[in-house]
Write a protein that holds these residues in place. Structure first.
Motif, PDB file in Angstrom:
ATOM      1  N   MET A   1     -44.784 -18.108 -30.628  1.00  0.00           N
ATOM      2  CA  MET A   1     -46.227 -18.129 -30.662  1.00  0.00           C
ATOM      3  C   MET A   1     -46.732 -18.020 -32.106  1.00  0.00           C
ATOM      4  O   MET A   1     -47.652 -18.726 -32.495  1.00  0.00           O
ATOM      5  CB  MET A   1     -46.787 -16.988 -29.812  1.00  0.00           C
ATOM      6  CG  MET A   1     -48.288 -16.902 -29.850  1.00  0.00           C
ATOM      7  SD  MET A   1     -49.046 -15.766 -28.692  1.00  0.00           S
ATOM      8  CE  MET A   1     -48.698 -14.203 -29.431  1.00  0.00           C
ATOM      9  N   ALA A   3     -45.182 -18.842 -34.886  1.00  0.00           N
ATOM     10  CA  ALA A   3     -44.875 -20.072 -35.630  1.00  0.00           C
ATOM     11  C   ALA A   3     -45.908 -21.155 -35.320  1.00  0.00           C
ATOM     12  O   ALA A   3     -46.357 -21.874 -36.228  1.00  0.00           O
ATOM     13  CB  ALA A   3     -43.466 -20.558 -35.287  1.00  0.00           C
ATOM     14  N   ASP A   4     -46.313 -21.255 -34.059  1.00  0.00           N
ATOM     15  CA  ASP A   4     -47.340 -22.225 -33.680  1.00  0.00           C
ATOM     16  C   ASP A   4     -48.678 -21.884 -34.344  1.00  0.00           C
ATOM     17  O   ASP A   4     -49.392 -22.770 -34.815  1.00  0.00           O
ATOM     18  CB  ASP A   4     -47.527 -22.263 -32.162  1.00  0.00           C
ATOM     19  CG  ASP A   4     -46.333 -22.854 -31.439  1.00  0.00           C
ATOM     20  OD1 ASP A   4     -45.541 -23.579 -32.080  1.00  0.00           O
ATOM     21  OD2 ASP A   4     -46.198 -22.579 -30.236  1.00  0.00           O
ATOM     22  N   ALA A   5     -49.013 -20.597 -34.376  1.00  0.00           N
ATOM     23  CA  ALA A   5     -50.271 -20.171 -35.001  1.00  0.00           C
ATOM     24  C   ALA A   5     -50.252 -20.477 -36.499  1.00  0.00           C
ATOM     25  O   ALA A   5     -51.254 -20.938 -37.052  1.00  0.00           O
ATOM     26  CB  ALA A   5     -50.506 -18.684 -34.763  1.00  0.00           C
ATOM     27  N   GLN A   7     -48.499 -22.816 -38.047  1.00  0.00           N
ATOM     28  CA  GLN A   7     -48.578 -24.262 -38.224  1.00  0.00           C
ATOM     29  C   GLN A   7     -50.019 -24.743 -37.991  1.00  0.00           C
ATOM     30  O   GLN A   7     -50.540 -25.546 -38.763  1.00  0.00           O
ATOM     31  CB  GLN A   7     -47.619 -24.989 -37.286  1.00  0.00           C
ATOM     32  CG  GLN A   7     -47.622 -26.485 -37.491  1.00  0.00           C
ATOM     33  CD  GLN A   7     -46.627 -27.197 -36.589  1.00  0.00           C
ATOM     34  OE1 GLN A   7     -45.987 -26.583 -35.747  1.00  0.00           O
ATOM     35  NE2 GLN A   7     -46.497 -28.493 -36.768  1.00  0.00           N
ATOM     36  N   SER A   8     -50.643 -24.246 -36.954  1.00  0.00           N
ATOM     37  CA  SER A   8     -52.038 -24.616 -36.674  1.00  0.00           C
ATOM     38  C   SER A   8     -52.947 -24.180 -37.815  1.00  0.00           C
ATOM     39  O   SER A   8     -53.843 -24.926 -38.218  1.00  0.00           O
ATOM     40  CB  SER A   8     -52.507 -23.976 -35.372  1.00  0.00           C
ATOM     41  OG  SER A   8     -51.780 -24.482 -34.287  1.00  0.00           O
ATOM     42  N   LYS A  71     -45.710  -9.122 -32.361  1.00  0.00           N
ATOM     43  CA  LYS A  71     -45.138 -10.349 -31.805  1.00  0.00           C
ATOM     44  C   LYS A  71     -44.328 -10.114 -30.534  1.00  0.00           C
ATOM     45  O   LYS A  71     -44.097 -11.029 -29.771  1.00  0.00           O
ATOM     46  CB  LYS A  71     -44.297 -11.075 -32.857  1.00  0.00           C
ATOM     47  CG  LYS A  71     -43.110 -10.322 -33.354  1.00  0.00           C
ATOM     48  CD  LYS A  71     -42.415 -11.081 -34.461  1.00  0.00           C
ATOM     49  CE  LYS A  71     -41.440 -10.167 -35.165  1.00  0.00           C
ATOM     50  NZ  LYS A  71     -41.287 -10.495 -36.560  1.00  0.00           N
TER      51      LYS A  71
END
Length: 151
Positions: A1, A3-5, A7-8, A71
């Motif tokens: 989660m 890592a996605d945040a 990247q976004s 996390k």
């Protein structure tokens, strides 16, 4: 989660930089940076994009580190003291991006005075923050009940 945040967030920062570059270019082409030529809509756009920029710093320095710290928990299980500022940051982001879109795409705003723009956008921002804080508090209430029942 996380890592996605991250990247976004990087993609959004790039979009924000693009917003600044294109916006300042248009302002220069239309006004030559003569403040007397700025319409109230331009000032409001500058306020909104400035708020977006400040919020991007808040996300980088507060929200993402909090997400990293917790996390191992679902987002809704983050303690309220951390979740409330995150909710305010999320609401600020959403409200400012939609405000920037509205200001850029709706001809209606072109003829509005500074007072009417500031009142309307201030009201929408205030209500949006209240909604985000209310949701964060509402989502937190079951945790308090579960904690009280187990005690």
């Amino acid at each position: 989660m996380l890592a996605d945040a991250l990247q976004s967030h990087h993609m959004i920062i790039t979009a924000l930089l693009g917003l600044w570059v294109t916006g300042l270019t248009l302002i220069y082409l239309r006004t030559g940076f003569d403040l007397g030529e700025f319409a109230p809509k331009v000032f409001m756009k500058l306020v909104v994009v400035s708020l977006l920029s400040v919020n991007a710093v808040v996300i980088s320095t507060y929200v993402l580190p909090v997400m990293d710290r917790f996390k191992d928990r679902p987002l809704l299980a983050i303690p309220l003291a951390y979740k409330l500022p995150m909710a305010v940051s999320a609401a600020s982001s959403i409200l400012c991006w939609f405000s920037a879109l509205a200001l850029g795409s709706m001809a209606f705003f072109k003829t509005q005075t500074w007072d009417s723009l500031a009142s309307a956008f201030g009201f929408v921002y205030f209500v949006g923050l209240l909604v985000a804080i209310s949701i964060a508090l509402w989502v937190h209430v079951p945790e308090l009940k579960d904690h009280a029942e187990s005690a």
